[in-house]
Design a protein around this motif. Structure first.
Motif, PDB file in Angstrom:
ATOM      1  N   ARG A 172     -26.830  12.871  38.714  1.00 46.13           N
ATOM      2  CA  ARG A 172     -27.002  11.662  37.906  1.00 46.13           C
ATOM      3  C   ARG A 172     -28.339  11.696  37.164  1.00 46.13           C
ATOM      4  NH1 ARG A 172     -24.894   6.576  41.623  1.00 46.13           N
ATOM      5  NH2 ARG A 172     -22.797   7.375  42.026  1.00 46.13           N
ATOM      6  N   LEU A 173     -28.306  11.294  35.916  1.00 49.27           N
ATOM      7  CA  LEU A 173     -29.527  11.249  35.109  1.00 49.27           C
ATOM      8  C   LEU A 173     -30.239   9.922  35.329  1.00 49.27           C
ATOM      9  CD1 LEU A 173     -28.259  12.706  31.721  1.00 49.27           C
ATOM     10  CD2 LEU A 173     -30.058  13.680  33.122  1.00 49.27           C
ATOM     11  N   ARG A 174     -31.553   9.981  35.520  1.00 48.87           N
ATOM     12  CA  ARG A 174     -32.331   8.756  35.700  1.00 48.87           C
ATOM     13  C   ARG A 174     -33.524   8.775  34.749  1.00 48.87           C
ATOM     14  NH1 ARG A 174     -30.979  10.771  40.551  1.00 48.87           N
ATOM     15  NH2 ARG A 174     -29.707   9.497  41.952  1.00 48.87           N
ATOM     16  N   PRO A 175     -33.453   8.049  33.656  1.00 49.71           N
ATOM     17  CA  PRO A 175     -34.603   8.014  32.743  1.00 49.71           C
ATOM     18  C   PRO A 175     -35.710   7.112  33.271  1.00 49.71           C
ATOM     19  CG  PRO A 175     -32.892   6.548  31.955  1.00 49.71           C
ATOM     20  CD  PRO A 175     -32.329   7.238  33.174  1.00 49.71           C
ATOM     21  N   SER A 176     -36.879   7.221  32.663  1.00 47.55           N
ATOM     22  CA  SER A 176     -37.985   6.321  32.967  1.00 47.55           C
ATOM     23  C   SER A 176     -37.944   5.177  31.966  1.00 47.55           C
ATOM     24  CB  SER A 176     -39.323   7.065  32.857  1.00 47.55           C
ATOM     25  OG  SER A 176     -39.377   8.127  33.778  1.00 47.55           O
ATOM     26  N   PHE A 177     -37.869   3.950  32.443  1.00 51.90           N
ATOM     27  CA  PHE A 177     -37.806   2.790  31.551  1.00 51.90           C
ATOM     28  C   PHE A 177     -39.202   2.240  31.293  1.00 51.90           C
ATOM     29  CE2 PHE A 177     -33.480   2.982  33.123  1.00 51.90           C
ATOM     30  CZ  PHE A 177     -32.754   2.721  31.972  1.00 51.90           C
ATOM     31  N   LYS A 178     -39.432   1.817  30.022  1.00 51.77           N
ATOM     32  CA  LYS A 178     -40.730   1.270  29.645  1.00 51.77           C
ATOM     33  C   LYS A 178     -40.539  -0.024  28.882  1.00 51.77           C
ATOM     34  CE  LYS A 178     -41.110   5.070  26.777  1.00 51.77           C
ATOM     35  NZ  LYS A 178     -41.810   6.130  26.082  1.00 51.77           N
ATOM     36  N   TYR A 179     -41.542  -0.843  28.904  1.00 51.63           N
ATOM     37  CA  TYR A 179     -41.464  -2.121  28.186  1.00 51.63           C
ATOM     38  C   TYR A 179     -42.725  -2.386  27.367  1.00 51.63           C
ATOM     39  CZ  TYR A 179     -41.275  -7.132  27.294  1.00 51.63           C
ATOM     40  OH  TYR A 179     -41.293  -8.352  26.681  1.00 51.63           O
ATOM     41  N   LEU A 180     -43.878  -2.376  28.030  1.00 45.02           N
ATOM     42  CA  LEU A 180     -45.118  -2.775  27.352  1.00 45.02           C
ATOM     43  C   LEU A 180     -45.523  -1.837  26.225  1.00 45.02           C
ATOM     44  CD1 LEU A 180     -47.240  -3.952  30.405  1.00 45.02           C
ATOM     45  CD2 LEU A 180     -46.066  -5.363  28.732  1.00 45.02           C
ATOM     46  N   THR A 181     -45.123  -0.572  26.294  1.00 42.23           N
ATOM     47  CA  THR A 181     -45.546   0.377  25.264  1.00 42.23           C
ATOM     48  C   THR A 181     -44.646   0.345  24.026  1.00 42.23           C
ATOM     49  OG1 THR A 181     -44.239   2.093  26.363  1.00 42.23           O
ATOM     50  CG2 THR A 181     -46.566   1.957  26.935  1.00 42.23           C
ATOM     51  N   ILE A 182     -43.538  -0.404  24.065  1.00 42.63           N
ATOM     52  CA  ILE A 182     -42.636  -0.501  22.910  1.00 42.63           C
ATOM     53  C   ILE A 182     -43.136  -1.608  21.993  1.00 42.63           C
ATOM     54  CG2 ILE A 182     -40.258  -0.763  22.134  1.00 42.63           C
ATOM     55  CD1 ILE A 182     -40.724   1.653  23.935  1.00 42.63           C
ATOM     56  N   VAL A 183     -43.522  -1.249  20.775  1.00 42.12           N
ATOM     57  CA  VAL A 183     -44.177  -2.191  19.854  1.00 42.12           C
ATOM     58  C   VAL A 183     -43.327  -3.429  19.576  1.00 42.12           C
ATOM     59  CG1 VAL A 183     -45.087  -2.463  17.516  1.00 42.12           C
ATOM     60  CG2 VAL A 183     -45.510  -0.356  18.775  1.00 42.12           C
ATOM     61  N   THR A 184     -42.016  -3.270  19.444  1.00 42.56           N
ATOM     62  CA  THR A 184     -41.149  -4.405  19.073  1.00 42.56           C
ATOM     63  C   THR A 184     -40.872  -5.339  20.237  1.00 42.56           C
ATOM     64  OG1 THR A 184     -39.174  -3.096  19.537  1.00 42.56           O
ATOM     65  CG2 THR A 184     -39.992  -3.087  17.269  1.00 42.56           C
ATOM     66  N   GLY A 185     -41.242  -4.943  21.472  1.00 42.46           N
ATOM     67  CA  GLY A 185     -40.980  -5.799  22.617  1.00 42.46           C
ATOM     68  C   GLY A 185     -39.670  -5.502  23.315  1.00 42.46           C
ATOM     69  N   ARG A 186     -38.921  -4.536  22.806  1.00 45.15           N
ATOM     70  CA  ARG A 186     -37.673  -4.158  23.449  1.00 45.15           C
ATOM     71  C   ARG A 186     -37.962  -3.190  24.601  1.00 45.15           C
ATOM     72  NH1 ARG A 186     -33.229  -3.392  18.727  1.00 45.15           N
ATOM     73  NH2 ARG A 186     -31.968  -2.937  20.543  1.00 45.15           N
ATOM     74  N   THR A 187     -36.932  -2.884  25.391  1.00 49.75           N
ATOM     75  CA  THR A 187     -37.100  -1.879  26.437  1.00 49.75           C
ATOM     76  C   THR A 187     -36.826  -0.508  25.845  1.00 49.75           C
ATOM     77  OG1 THR A 187     -34.793  -2.159  27.073  1.00 49.75           O
ATOM     78  CG2 THR A 187     -36.433  -3.414  28.311  1.00 49.75           C
ATOM     79  N   GLY A 188     -37.346   0.517  26.482  1.00 51.19           N
ATOM     80  CA  GLY A 188     -37.122   1.887  26.032  1.00 51.19           C
ATOM     81  C   GLY A 188     -36.953   2.795  27.231  1.00 51.19           C
TER      82      GLY A 188
END
Length: 330
Positions: A118-134
């Protein structure tokens, strides 16, 4: 083959090897110099622009000019076959390297992922300029969705026996938040109508394929972007085509993310005059929403700061710059 002959003469002064054979192959479509020979020396195409290396560019603009597509994504009859194939090859190569080769490498190099596949990406929030999750490593949000070439990528993601695949996604999230933040009544009315009609079908308990078809056909007239097509072009829901809906949707999302007429025109492949007309129509049809955008821009330019609805602060120092491109980036 013709390009290969030219390259052999350039490199060795002859097409033949020491044994008199002339079937040697050196042409490589991935090499920039070889692309130059094929497209400009052999095919005689006119360059669209020169790249940083001083050579004629075979970038996206070049491909779109010599292998143009219609609104439904099909190549036009005017396309140069070799450029069309080159563009398709580029898409396939990008898909393979980014979403197949990279995924498999991750699965076999990560101890966690290697154990259960199973693939597990790293999720980020604060570093995304628009405020979305990445998500990164791998970036699953960039997995292609609808193109024919995307199917092999999507088929990598399967469920275990006895399970079904469920996908959760926001519906028109940006425009909904725009309506809430600006108090745009006309936008709110459109969403309320859609919610009311959808709830009617939930109560009805739609189960058969025929009922689902009836539901989809009925709900099309309450789709926000279809409603906007009526506001923009005076079209009835049944008259709205996918290309028209896509054009109106791109305008709405583009304006919310700060897209001006030149960039919108390039994205939609239309004139700047038509792009500006679309933006003006959007502002005219949604006056409160438009006022919110205008006021936000003016406040940012005046105070060099922008605060989102949930308190995220972005500093707008670029407005102090004399370059209009930097100011536009703000």
């Amino acid at each position: 083959q013709e390009a290969n002959k030219i390259l052999l003469r350039q490199q060795f002064g002859t097409e033949e090897d020491l044994f008199g054979k002339n079937d040697n192959w050196v042409f490589d479509i991935d090499k920039t110099e070889h692309q130059q020979v094929l497209f400009f020396d052999v095919l005689g195409l006119e360059p669209r622009k020169v790249g940083k290396n001083g050579l004629p560019s075979v970038d996206k603009e070049f491909k779109e000019f010599y292998a143009p597509k219609s609104d439904d994504g099909k190549y036009l009859e005017t396309s140069i076959e070799e450029v069309e194939l080159f563009a398709q090859y580029g898409e396939l190569k990008q898909l393979f390297n980014s979403f197949m080769k990279a995924f498999y490498k991750k699965l076999f190099t990560s101890e966690d992922m290697r154990r259960d596949g199973r693939l597990r990406p790293s999720f980020k929030y604060l570093t995304i300029v628009t405020g979305r999750t990445g998500a990164s490593d791998p970036s699953l949000q960039n997995v292609p969705q609808r193109s024919k070439m995307a199917k092999p990528v999507k088929r990598q993601f399967i469920t275990k026996p006895g399970s079904i695949y469920v996908k959760a996604d926001f519906s028109s999230h940006e425009t909904r938040n725009w309506g809430i933040a600006s108090g745009e009544d006309r936008l709110a009315e459109s969403y309320i109508k859609g919610m009311t009609e959808r709830n009617k079908f939930r109560i009805k308990d739609v189960t058969t394929p025929e009922e689902w078809e009836e539901f989809s056909k009925h709900m099309k007239q309450f789709d926000l972007h279809v409603i906007n097509c009526g506001l923009f072009y005076g079209l009835k829901p049944e008259e709205v085509t996918k290309p028209i809906r896509s054009k109106v949707k791109t305008t709405a999302f583009g304006v919310l993310y700060g897209m001006a007429a030149p960039r919108l025109a390039a994205t939609l492949k239309i004139s700047e005059e038509e792009a500006q007309q679309l933006i003006d129509t959007l502002f005219e049809k949604f006056p409160d929403g438009s006022a919110y955008i205008t006021i936000t821009h003016k406040q940012a330019q005046t105070y060099l700061v922008c605060v989102s609805g949930i308190g995220r602060v972005r500093h707008m120092w670029g407005y102090l710059h004399t370059d209009r491109g930097v100011q536009g980036g703000m």
